[in-house]
Scaffold this motif. Structure first.
Motif, PDB file in Angstrom:
ATOM      1  N   VAL A 241      18.258-111.365 -48.586  1.00 26.27           N
ATOM      2  CA  VAL A 241      19.209-112.392 -49.022  1.00 26.27           C
ATOM      3  C   VAL A 241      20.625-111.829 -49.010  1.00 26.27           C
ATOM      4  O   VAL A 241      20.872-110.732 -49.525  1.00 26.27           O
ATOM      5  N   ARG A 242      21.530-112.590 -48.419  1.00 19.14           N
ATOM      6  CA  ARG A 242      22.945-112.233 -48.489  1.00 19.14           C
ATOM      7  C   ARG A 242      23.555-112.983 -49.671  1.00 19.14           C
ATOM      8  O   ARG A 242      23.461-114.215 -49.764  1.00 19.14           O
ATOM      9  N   ALA A 243      24.178-112.244 -50.584  1.00 23.29           N
ATOM     10  CA  ALA A 243      24.774-112.866 -51.765  1.00 23.29           C
ATOM     11  C   ALA A 243      25.819-111.931 -52.348  1.00 23.29           C
ATOM     12  O   ALA A 243      25.853-110.729 -52.056  1.00 23.29           O
ATOM     13  N   ASP A 244      26.682-112.500 -53.171  1.00 25.87           N
ATOM     14  CA  ASP A 244      27.727-111.756 -53.865  1.00 25.87           C
ATOM     15  C   ASP A 244      27.187-111.336 -55.224  1.00 25.87           C
ATOM     16  O   ASP A 244      26.665-112.160 -55.974  1.00 25.87           O
ATOM     17  N   VAL A 245      27.306-110.059 -55.549  1.00 30.01           N
ATOM     18  CA  VAL A 245      26.765-109.564 -56.806  1.00 30.01           C
ATOM     19  C   VAL A 245      27.446-110.204 -58.018  1.00 30.01           C
ATOM     20  O   VAL A 245      26.888-110.236 -59.113  1.00 30.01           O
ATOM     21  N   SER A 246      28.640-110.740 -57.815  1.00 30.67           N
ATOM     22  CA  SER A 246      29.332-111.409 -58.916  1.00 30.67           C
ATOM     23  C   SER A 246      29.021-112.911 -58.967  1.00 30.67           C
ATOM     24  O   SER A 246      29.576-113.642 -59.782  1.00 30.67           O
ATOM     25  N   ARG A 247      28.112-113.361 -58.084  1.00 31.15           N
ATOM     26  CA  ARG A 247      27.686-114.771 -58.070  1.00 31.15           C
ATOM     27  C   ARG A 247      26.241-114.819 -57.576  1.00 31.15           C
ATOM     28  O   ARG A 247      25.951-115.343 -56.502  1.00 31.15           O
ATOM     29  N   LEU A 248      25.340-114.295 -58.381  1.00 33.25           N
ATOM     30  CA  LEU A 248      23.956-114.141 -57.953  1.00 33.25           C
ATOM     31  C   LEU A 248      23.225-115.482 -57.903  1.00 33.25           C
ATOM     32  O   LEU A 248      23.301-116.271 -58.856  1.00 33.25           O
ATOM     33  N   PRO A 249      22.504-115.750 -56.821  1.00 32.49           N
ATOM     34  CA  PRO A 249      21.853-117.060 -56.622  1.00 32.49           C
ATOM     35  C   PRO A 249      20.503-117.190 -57.322  1.00 32.49           C
ATOM     36  O   PRO A 249      19.473-117.450 -56.692  1.00 32.49           O
ATOM     37  N   PHE A 250      20.512-117.010 -58.629  1.00 29.23           N
ATOM     38  CA  PHE A 250      19.288-117.130 -59.419  1.00 29.23           C
ATOM     39  C   PHE A 250      19.604-117.869 -60.716  1.00 29.23           C
ATOM     40  O   PHE A 250      20.710-117.760 -61.248  1.00 29.23           O
ATOM     41  N   ALA A 251      18.620-118.569 -61.205  1.00 24.23           N
ATOM     42  CA  ALA A 251      18.785-119.259 -62.483  1.00 24.23           C
ATOM     43  C   ALA A 251      18.867-118.239 -63.613  1.00 24.23           C
ATOM     44  O   ALA A 251      18.389-117.111 -63.496  1.00 24.23           O
ATOM     45  N   SER A 252      19.477-118.621 -64.699  1.00 23.60           N
ATOM     46  CA  SER A 252      19.568-117.739 -65.862  1.00 23.60           C
ATOM     47  C   SER A 252      18.172-117.427 -66.399  1.00 23.60           C
ATOM     48  O   SER A 252      17.284-118.293 -66.395  1.00 23.60           O
ATOM     49  N   CYS A 253      17.984-116.181 -66.804  1.00 28.44           N
ATOM     50  CA  CYS A 253      16.719-115.737 -67.414  1.00 28.44           C
ATOM     51  C   CYS A 253      15.525-115.959 -66.494  1.00 28.44           C
ATOM     52  O   CYS A 253      14.465-116.418 -66.930  1.00 28.44           O
ATOM     53  N   SER A 254      15.672-115.632 -65.213  1.00 29.69           N
ATOM     54  CA  SER A 254      14.595-115.878 -64.243  1.00 29.69           C
ATOM     55  C   SER A 254      14.110-114.628 -63.539  1.00 29.69           C
ATOM     56  O   SER A 254      13.146-114.687 -62.780  1.00 29.69           O
ATOM     57  N   VAL A 255      14.748-113.492 -63.766  1.00 27.04           N
ATOM     58  CA  VAL A 255      14.425-112.263 -63.037  1.00 27.04           C
ATOM     59  C   VAL A 255      13.944-111.201 -64.019  1.00 27.04           C
ATOM     60  O   VAL A 255      14.486-111.069 -65.122  1.00 27.04           O
ATOM     61  N   ASP A 256      12.940-110.430 -63.614  1.00 29.29           N
ATOM     62  CA  ASP A 256      12.371-109.414 -64.493  1.00 29.29           C
ATOM     63  C   ASP A 256      13.062-108.062 -64.380  1.00 29.29           C
ATOM     64  O   ASP A 256      13.147-107.320 -65.364  1.00 29.29           O
ATOM     65  N   ALA A 257      13.519-107.713 -63.180  1.00 30.98           N
ATOM     66  CA  ALA A 257      14.097-106.382 -62.966  1.00 30.98           C
ATOM     67  C   ALA A 257      15.213-106.456 -61.937  1.00 30.98           C
ATOM     68  O   ALA A 257      15.118-107.186 -60.947  1.00 30.98           O
ATOM     69  N   VAL A 258      16.264-105.684 -62.187  1.00 33.01           N
ATOM     70  CA  VAL A 258      17.373-105.571 -61.235  1.00 33.01           C
ATOM     71  C   VAL A 258      17.641-104.095 -60.998  1.00 33.01           C
ATOM     72  O   VAL A 258      17.780-103.319 -61.952  1.00 33.01           O
ATOM     73  N   HIS A 259      17.706-103.731 -59.733  1.00 31.62           N
ATOM     74  CA  HIS A 259      18.022-102.354 -59.349  1.00 31.62           C
ATOM     75  C   HIS A 259      19.319-102.356 -58.557  1.00 31.62           C
ATOM     76  O   HIS A 259      19.561-103.235 -57.732  1.00 31.62           O
ATOM     77  N   ALA A 260      20.174-101.366 -58.823  1.00 29.79           N
ATOM     78  CA  ALA A 260      21.440-101.232 -58.092  1.00 29.79           C
ATOM     79  C   ALA A 260      21.651 -99.751 -57.792  1.00 29.79           C
ATOM     80  O   ALA A 260      22.181 -99.015 -58.615  1.00 29.79           O
TER      81      ALA A 260
END
Length: 356
Positions: A241-260
């Protein structure tokens, strides 16, 4: 007289937002309604990390539900980067690279369409624009270069060990330890680059799905080329997925883990990015990142009386954002994350924080 019993999906994984759960209506007589729920005839259906519990006999979908399912499928993972409403997906089922590539996504509220005309799904705000063009800071544009994208895993990343980075395998194992509490959930690898860690996470089998996300088109193309060489990834729940980290294309409280991985210092606005990561993480979700700590060599204005000058110097020469360990901790806590911890080796830091 006919009564209608309503049974809803119950999710096995918190990666699926509540808004995506659908209801099924079971026509039954009022005389048999109570016996329906007392029945021991219990069957469970599990698909795509969901469980549908059905009591009694055959389930019948409403005609309207049938029509919607035949023409479109609600995307459990993706949301519009403009309004954050769930995207409607049209295309083949599945969450692997071929299925996502052949699917189209649309926000009904914004009437905006997102496609995978390239090897990745473009979920940036500027996706599909024909006239408008936006230039990012030099450090961001650098990684959009085909040359840098090609070299990233062919020598560029290997130089990080000079600053204390322990190497991809050890960094992956360290991150996996932090992610143990959310095993089986959805992981988003933001600023994934050529997918060095995204592929490792996907192959580990520890997650229901892995999304490799980056702003650089060429980095995602490199990730795709590497993925093609590994047949095991073709049928894995893995998406680019191409996306801007300051505008992530996910609903609030929908992701379990984020790695950077090795990313924080590259972001134009780290505070906006971490705030977005905090927004999309569910309660109990985990954020793990690595970056270069501020030193006298890479940030001579980071300490003492010269520290106020750092902002002006960075703006003038488009250098990276290097922070102290205390600054990173302050950033995470200010964005609503708790249980901060870190591991440091020379200028290398791996930090973790959790959504309360």
């Amino acid at each position: 007289m006919e009564a209608r019993a309503v049974i809803a999906y119950s999710s096995l994984s918190p990666a699926f937002p509540t808004s995506s759960r659908r209801r099924l209506h079971l026509p039954t007589s009022s005389r048999n309604l109570s016996s329906l729920f007392r029945s021991t005839n219990f069957r469970s259906y599990q698909a795509s990390s969901r469980r549908l519990r059905v009591y009694g006999s055959t389930v019948t979908l409403d005609p309207e539900t049938k029509r919607q399912q035949s023409n479109s499928e609600e995307a459990d993972y993706f949301a519009c980067p403009i309004c954050y409403e769930p995207l409607i997906r049209k295309g083949p089922p599945g969450f692997n690279l071929p299925a996502i590539y052949r699917s189209g996504f649309k926000c009904q509220k914004c009437d905006k369409t997102f496609t995978s005309k390239d090897v990745f799904l473009d979920l940036t705000v500027t996706s599909g624009m024909k006239e408008y063009n936006e230039i990012k800071p030099v450090r961001t544009e650098l990684f959009r270069s085909p040359l840098v994208s090609f070299l990233y895993e062919r020598g560029w990343r290997q130089n990080f060990n000079r600053s204390g980075f322990p190497g991809p395998e050890e960094e992956f194992n360290m991150a996996q330890q932090y992610f143990e509490p959310i095993t089986g959930g959805l992981l988003v690898d933001v600023s994934c680059g050529s997918g060095l860690f995204s592929r490792k996470f996907a192959k580990s089998g520890s997650y229901s799905a892995v999304i490799a996300l980056d702003f650089s088109e060429n980095m995602l193309r490199q990730c795709y080329e590497f993925s093609k060489q590994d047949e095991s990834l073709s049928n894995t729940n893995f998406a680019l997925v191409r996306a801007d980290v300051s505008r992530l294309p996910f609903a609030s409280c929908s992701v379990d883990a984020v790695h950077a991985g090795a990313a924080l210092h590259c972001w134009p606005s780290p505070s906006n990015a971490v705030a977005e990561i905090s927004r999309i993480l569910r309660s109990g979700g985990v954020f793990v990142g690595t970056t270069f700590l501020s030193t006298r060599l890479n940030s001579p204005f980071s300490n003492g009386v010269l520290r106020p000058l750092r902002q002006f110097v960075s703006q003038s020469n488009s250098s990276y954002n290097y922070f102290t360990e205390k600054e990173i901790e302050d950033l995470c806590k200010s964005c609503g994350l708790i249980n901060y911890s870190c591991k440091i080796q020379q200028a290398f830091i791996m930090f973790s924080a959790q959504k309360p």
